[in-house]
Each structure stands twice: as structure tokens, then as C-alpha cells.
Design a protein around this motif. Structure first.
Motif, PDB file in Angstrom:
ATOM      1  N   HIS A  71       0.823  -1.214   0.000  1.00  0.00           N
ATOM      2  CA  HIS A  71       0.000   0.000   0.000  1.00  0.00           C
ATOM      3  C   HIS A  71       0.857   1.263   0.000  1.00  0.00           C
ATOM      4  N   LEU A  72       2.074   1.155   0.515  1.00  0.00           N
ATOM      5  CA  LEU A  72       2.975   2.313   0.463  1.00  0.00           C
ATOM      6  C   LEU A  72       3.252   2.700  -0.988  1.00  0.00           C
ATOM      7  N   SER A  73       3.414   1.703  -1.851  1.00  0.00           N
ATOM      8  CA  SER A  73       3.640   1.968  -3.281  1.00  0.00           C
ATOM      9  C   SER A  73       2.432   2.643  -3.908  1.00  0.00           C
ATOM     10  N   GLY A  74       1.240   2.184  -3.518  1.00  0.00           N
ATOM     11  CA  GLY A  74       0.017   2.778  -4.047  1.00  0.00           C
ATOM     12  C   GLY A  74      -0.124   4.240  -3.652  1.00  0.00           C
ATOM     13  N   VAL A  75       0.126   4.527  -2.382  1.00  0.00           N
ATOM     14  CA  VAL A  75       0.045   5.907  -1.897  1.00  0.00           C
ATOM     15  C   VAL A  75       1.121   6.753  -2.578  1.00  0.00           C
ATOM     16  N   ALA A  76       2.310   6.194  -2.725  1.00  0.00           N
ATOM     17  CA  ALA A  76       3.399   6.922  -3.403  1.00  0.00           C
ATOM     18  C   ALA A  76       3.002   7.254  -4.843  1.00  0.00           C
ATOM     19  N   ARG A  81       5.310  10.752  -5.212  1.00  0.00           N
ATOM     20  CA  ARG A  81       6.505  10.981  -4.390  1.00  0.00           C
ATOM     21  C   ARG A  81       6.824   9.719  -3.605  1.00  0.00           C
ATOM     22  N   GLU A  82       8.049   9.626  -3.132  1.00  0.00           N
ATOM     23  CA  GLU A  82       8.454   8.472  -2.318  1.00  0.00           C
ATOM     24  C   GLU A  82       7.787   8.562  -0.940  1.00  0.00           C
ATOM     25  N   ILE A  83       7.337   7.403  -0.436  1.00  0.00           N
ATOM     26  CA  ILE A  83       6.742   7.327   0.894  1.00  0.00           C
ATOM     27  C   ILE A  83       7.609   6.392   1.736  1.00  0.00           C
ATOM     28  N   LEU A  84       8.122   6.908   2.835  1.00  0.00           N
ATOM     29  CA  LEU A  84       8.900   6.096   3.767  1.00  0.00           C
ATOM     30  C   LEU A  84       7.961   5.466   4.795  1.00  0.00           C
ATOM     31  N   ASN A  98      -2.235  -9.957   2.665  1.00  0.00           N
ATOM     32  CA  ASN A  98      -3.276  -8.939   2.776  1.00  0.00           C
ATOM     33  C   ASN A  98      -3.626  -8.740   4.251  1.00  0.00           C
ATOM     34  N   LEU A  99      -3.171  -7.645   4.833  1.00  0.00           N
ATOM     35  CA  LEU A  99      -3.421  -7.372   6.251  1.00  0.00           C
ATOM     36  C   LEU A  99      -4.901  -7.329   6.592  1.00  0.00           C
ATOM     37  N   LEU A 100      -5.731  -6.849   5.678  1.00  0.00           N
ATOM     38  CA  LEU A 100      -7.154  -6.729   5.982  1.00  0.00           C
ATOM     39  C   LEU A 100      -7.810  -8.086   6.219  1.00  0.00           C
ATOM     40  N   SER A 101      -7.170  -9.161   5.766  1.00  0.00           N
ATOM     41  CA  SER A 101      -7.718 -10.495   6.032  1.00  0.00           C
ATOM     42  C   SER A 101      -7.546 -10.883   7.503  1.00  0.00           C
ATOM     43  N   PHE A 102      -6.782 -10.077   8.268  1.00  0.00           N
ATOM     44  CA  PHE A 102      -6.575 -10.341   9.698  1.00  0.00           C
ATOM     45  C   PHE A 102      -7.540  -9.574  10.596  1.00  0.00           C
ATOM     46  N   GLY A 134      -2.377  14.087   1.141  1.00  0.00           N
ATOM     47  CA  GLY A 134      -1.899  12.912   1.873  1.00  0.00           C
ATOM     48  C   GLY A 134      -2.993  12.172   2.613  1.00  0.00           C
ATOM     49  N   TYR A 135      -3.896  12.915   3.222  1.00  0.00           N
ATOM     50  CA  TYR A 135      -5.003  12.289   3.960  1.00  0.00           C
ATOM     51  C   TYR A 135      -5.843  11.419   3.022  1.00  0.00           C
ATOM     52  N   ASN A 136      -6.271  11.997   1.903  1.00  0.00           N
ATOM     53  CA  ASN A 136      -7.121  11.245   0.975  1.00  0.00           C
ATOM     54  C   ASN A 136      -6.368  10.123   0.274  1.00  0.00           C
ATOM     55  N   ALA A 137      -5.077  10.299   0.040  1.00  0.00           N
ATOM     56  CA  ALA A 137      -4.281   9.228  -0.576  1.00  0.00           C
ATOM     57  C   ALA A 137      -4.213   8.011   0.341  1.00  0.00           C
ATOM     58  N   MET A 138      -4.221   8.242   1.651  1.00  0.00           N
ATOM     59  CA  MET A 138      -4.135   7.144   2.618  1.00  0.00           C
ATOM     60  C   MET A 138      -5.478   6.460   2.879  1.00  0.00           C
TER      61      MET A 138
END
Length: 165
Positions: A71-76, A81-84, A98-102, A134-138
């Protein structure tokens, strides 16, 4: 009222054959402080990650926050821009599953057991950390909150998988 799920879908939901890996660990020593990257951290039943400012608070449902590396790649990509990992203010970055499966289920990282308690929605700090939008991207990519079921130490590289009964 709990949602009714038909049996074939329930069987699919109950199967998570993938095994992920813990990619990054970060703790916030104090409120609004930058995250400190670690290679390992002790996890306790009482407070979550040792050294994280949330470990001094007793919020059982949000002891640890996790985000999926993919998901970091998706937000980036959305923000161009790069997301750390530290930019998202999440404690753990997990790859390959997939974290959401947890959500509402128990999972292990190494020998430590957690239970996914809910979605980790973005906060207003995302606009600060990630820039305009950033808020909406996340949104939809914020990850998961979890509580500790079994304590121990987790390390970067530990396997992440569903706990099966």
C-alpha cells in the motif's frame, strides 16, 4: 447485528494460505516525535511495543498499528513521491500478505500473537507528513490496528501468518 455470510464465501475468508514478512518496525518515543526504526522490539500484553508512547496508555484495541508494504507503493503513486514507512506513523510494515484479512482474527508475527481489531484510518497528520492530498491518498490504505494476545519479541524478517485453530 452480525452480517450473514454464505458458506462458500465464509470458507474462502477463513483461508489465508499466504505467509508474509515483517519488513519494518517503528516506535514513537513520545507524542508527535519522529518514529525510531528498530530491528527488533519486545511486545507486551499490557502496552504493546516497548518504548512506544502508546505503551504508556491502556488502549487494548489499538496497541499496535500495521500497514501493508504494497500500500505504500500505491500511496506513493497517488502522490507522485516516495513514501517512507515512518511517514505513515504506523508501527509495523508487513509485506506479502493482505493485512485486511486479519481483521477480527488472530495472526502471528514470529512467536508473538496479535488480533486485528479494526482499520487504521488516516489522521490529519497525513497531510503534514505526506503533503497536500496525503489524507485522501491514505484512505483505504491505512492498514490495521491490533491488540496483543501473546507477548514476546518480534524481529524484522519474522514470518507473518494467520493463526489457525
Amino acid at each position: 447485528m452480525k452480517e450473514q455470510i454464505d458458506e462458500p464465501i465464509k470458507e474462502l475468508i477463513d483461508k489465508v494460505p499466504q505467509v508474509g514478512a515483517l519488513e519494518w518496525i517503528g516506535i514513537r518515543p513520545q507524542r508527535r516525535a519522529p518514529l525510531k526504526s528498530l530491528l527488533e522490539v519486545k511486545v507486551t500484553l499490557e502496552g504493546g511495543l516497548m518504548g512506544d508512547h502508546f505503551s504508556t496508555k491502556f488502549n487494548k484495541k489499538r496497541q499496535v498499528t500495521l500497514i501493508q508494504k504494497e500500500h505504500l507503493s500505491g500511496v506513493a503513486s497517488i502522490l507522485a513521491r516516495e513514501i517512507l514507512p515512518s511517514d505513515t506513523r504506523r508501527n509495523l510494515v508487513i509485506k506479502g500478505i493482505n493485512l485486511l484479512s486479519f481483521r477480527d482474527r488472530q495472526f502471528s508475527i514470529g512467536k508473538v500473537v496479535f488480533e486485528g481489531t479494526g482499520y487504521c484510518h488516516p489522521c490529519s497528520r497525513m497531510e503534514e507528513n505526506l503533503g497536500p492530498g496525503g489524507y485522501n491518498a491514505m484512505r483505504g490504505h491505512g492498514g490495521l490496528t491490533a491488540r496483543v494476545i501473546k507477548e514476546g519479541t518480534i524481529r524484522v524478517g519474522d514470518m507473518v501468518k494467520l493463526v489457525t485453530q
